[in-house]
Enzyme design. Sequence first.
Site, PDB file in Angstrom:
ATOM      1  N   HIS A  21      77.062  41.974  18.636  1.00 35.73           N
ATOM      2  CA  HIS A  21      77.470  43.059  19.533  1.00 35.73           C
ATOM      3  C   HIS A  21      78.979  43.316  19.454  1.00 35.73           C
ATOM      4  O   HIS A  21      79.721  42.976  20.374  1.00 35.73           O
ATOM      5  CB  HIS A  21      77.030  42.694  20.966  1.00 35.73           C
ATOM      6  CG  HIS A  21      77.294  43.760  21.979  1.00 35.73           C
ATOM      7  ND1 HIS A  21      77.355  45.108  21.694  1.00 35.73           N
ATOM      8  CD2 HIS A  21      77.504  43.665  23.329  1.00 35.73           C
ATOM      9  CE1 HIS A  21      77.603  45.784  22.809  1.00 35.73           C
ATOM     10  NE2 HIS A  21      77.701  44.943  23.801  1.00 35.73           N
ATOM     11  N   ILE A  50      79.760  37.449  20.847  1.00 40.02           N
ATOM     12  CA  ILE A  50      81.013  38.144  20.510  1.00 40.02           C
ATOM     13  C   ILE A  50      81.036  38.311  18.996  1.00 40.02           C
ATOM     14  O   ILE A  50      80.776  37.354  18.263  1.00 40.02           O
ATOM     15  CB  ILE A  50      82.208  37.322  21.047  1.00 40.02           C
ATOM     16  CG1 ILE A  50      82.342  37.601  22.550  1.00 40.02           C
ATOM     17  CG2 ILE A  50      83.486  37.613  20.301  1.00 40.02           C
ATOM     18  CD1 ILE A  50      83.363  36.747  23.248  1.00 40.02           C
ATOM     19  N   CYS A  68      80.845  49.630  26.181  1.00 41.13           N
ATOM     20  CA  CYS A  68      79.892  49.264  25.124  1.00 41.13           C
ATOM     21  C   CYS A  68      79.059  50.460  24.677  1.00 41.13           C
ATOM     22  O   CYS A  68      78.272  50.349  23.738  1.00 41.13           O
ATOM     23  CB  CYS A  68      78.990  48.132  25.594  1.00 41.13           C
ATOM     24  SG  CYS A  68      79.885  46.895  26.533  1.00 41.13           S
ATOM     25  N   CYS A 102      72.219  35.844  26.333  1.00 37.77           N
ATOM     26  CA  CYS A 102      73.420  36.692  26.217  1.00 37.77           C
ATOM     27  C   CYS A 102      73.684  37.095  24.773  1.00 37.77           C
ATOM     28  O   CYS A 102      73.536  36.275  23.860  1.00 37.77           O
ATOM     29  CB  CYS A 102      74.655  35.947  26.716  1.00 37.77           C
ATOM     30  SG  CYS A 102      74.485  35.229  28.361  1.00 37.77           S
ATOM     31  N   SER A 103      74.136  38.334  24.566  1.00 46.78           N
ATOM     32  CA  SER A 103      74.546  38.748  23.225  1.00 46.78           C
ATOM     33  C   SER A 103      75.898  38.104  22.920  1.00 46.78           C
ATOM     34  O   SER A 103      76.641  37.756  23.827  1.00 46.78           O
ATOM     35  CB  SER A 103      74.634  40.271  23.145  1.00 46.78           C
ATOM     36  OG  SER A 103      75.554  40.762  24.100  1.00 46.78           O
ATOM     37  N   LYS A 146      71.352  40.918  20.702  1.00 47.72           N
ATOM     38  CA  LYS A 146      71.206  39.484  20.873  1.00 47.72           C
ATOM     39  C   LYS A 146      71.336  38.731  19.546  1.00 47.72           C
ATOM     40  O   LYS A 146      72.069  37.756  19.459  1.00 47.72           O
ATOM     41  CB  LYS A 146      69.829  39.190  21.510  1.00 47.72           C
ATOM     42  CG  LYS A 146      69.501  37.738  21.665  1.00 47.72           C
ATOM     43  CD  LYS A 146      70.360  37.112  22.755  1.00 47.72           C
ATOM     44  CE  LYS A 146      70.516  35.621  22.564  1.00 47.72           C
ATOM     45  NZ  LYS A 146      71.493  35.258  21.545  1.00 47.72           N
TER      46      LYS A 146
END
Lengths: 386, 133
Positions: free
Chosen positions: A332, A209, A83, A206-207, A328
């Site tokens: 991402h 997809i 990442c 959580c970020s 977030k």
Amino acid sequence: MREVCVVGIGMSKWGEVWRRSLRQLFVDAAMEAIKDSGVDHLDSLYVGCMSSGMFVQQEHVGALCADYLGMAGLPAARVESACASGGIAVRQAFLEVASGASEIVMASGVEKMTDCSGDDATSALAGAADQEYEVFHGATFPGLYAMIAHAHMDRYGTTPEMLAAVSVKNHHNGAMNPVAQYPFEVSVDRVLGSVMVADPLHILDCSPITDGAAAVIVTSEEVARKLGKPYVKIIGSGLATDTIAIAQRDDITAIKSAGMALDRALKMTNRKLSDVQFAEMHDCFTIAEIVVMESIGLYKPGQAGPAVLAGETALDGKFPINSSGGLKSKGHPVGATGVAQVIEVFKQLTGRAEGGRQLPGSPKIGMTQNMGGTGASSAVHILEVA
Amino acid sequence: MAMFSSRNWREYPQRYRMEASRFKKSGKTYFPPRTVDPETGDTKQEMVRLPEIGKLLTYTVIRVAPSMWGDEGPYALGVAEMTDGTRVMAQITDCDVEKVKIGMEVRVEFRRIQSEGSAGVLSYGYKFVPKWF
């Protein structure tokens, strides 16, 4: 080394972009960056991309992107560090211009993550962890950060409300960002009431997809001046690594690579951390933002959570973090994230941040912190208005 | 993706016997074994087996699991510090996941871990169980 500047920025649409392929997303962002900067050619291209091979079975992304940008022949290569791929693409462009080897370099990042099942995407992302000693035993990315979170909560008394406050703040900022994937507000209650993914992290910790691409044009100050548009300088660039597995670290509650990368970036400048006024940070999970705040020395261990709750990192706080919405809310697309962070800092420094999220008081210096995996790599850039 | 069995049996010394490397110069033990001691650069080492008792430093309960683990979820996963100071990540089993706690004493047991890849190669290795079992 000579001065290095960012002169133009571009982003594709971010989100579940079913109508655009990997190459099309890249070209959308790249064309916009070229147009925005006014450059008439590129000398080379870096493409940050974590896992196109697993997401869409496409490798050799440097050549693919140069080709579809209509520039076959251009020196081009893919950069991969999970990442942190995008941040390192920016760093490679920075070094190439700083060295004098090239005048105009595009640093870009792209990821196409929704052409496969959630299961396949999870498994591709897990490649950033230790396959044999973490993933083999059932670790997922939320699970690894959840273990960091539990250790942090146990040692420092960090609470689920403090974690949720990161998500609430970033969604608030993202709601003002026209490119954000999830541009809506969330409340602490909504975060804490959302599905538990890996204790203590909820889905709203959580970020997401994301499909998306981002590109910046990196050049010498001489070229930047000639182009005659507002530009910013990259005054520092730092990269650091750590053990791939969290079990191997002396302190599971810190991300050492973030602090090392910042120190290296600052060392290139005559600035201190206290001169930096705002940051884009790698909030892949809410706990990540808190741990990075502490690991770079912005707050003492255990103080970052309370600071977020107190609004110190809000848009009108003393050190705004993730004015873009962060990973977030903005999304991402892993390879593109580090480049998009530079875009947000560029926008803030040039007064171009949309939707009411422009920081007050015309900030002069901002930073980006982008990391791979659970912080086995971190890339930091410090940018200053020209 | 197909998974060749060599990828599995290559790891037997670690997965079945928890073999680690102890470096001569620093006396430090690493699991998994390393060729080079990060502290000293030393390569002279001996094989040692990890102790079977440890204490949980941290853990999580994976509630949204990849489909290959789906029928086993929710499952607990943690990092334990073994009695010699080395740290190991493994699943915590044979207990109510809601009762897992930091500081809990665990013991290592030999268990089936998963069936890997589309070939379904059965993989065995270590899991933690609460010490009082």
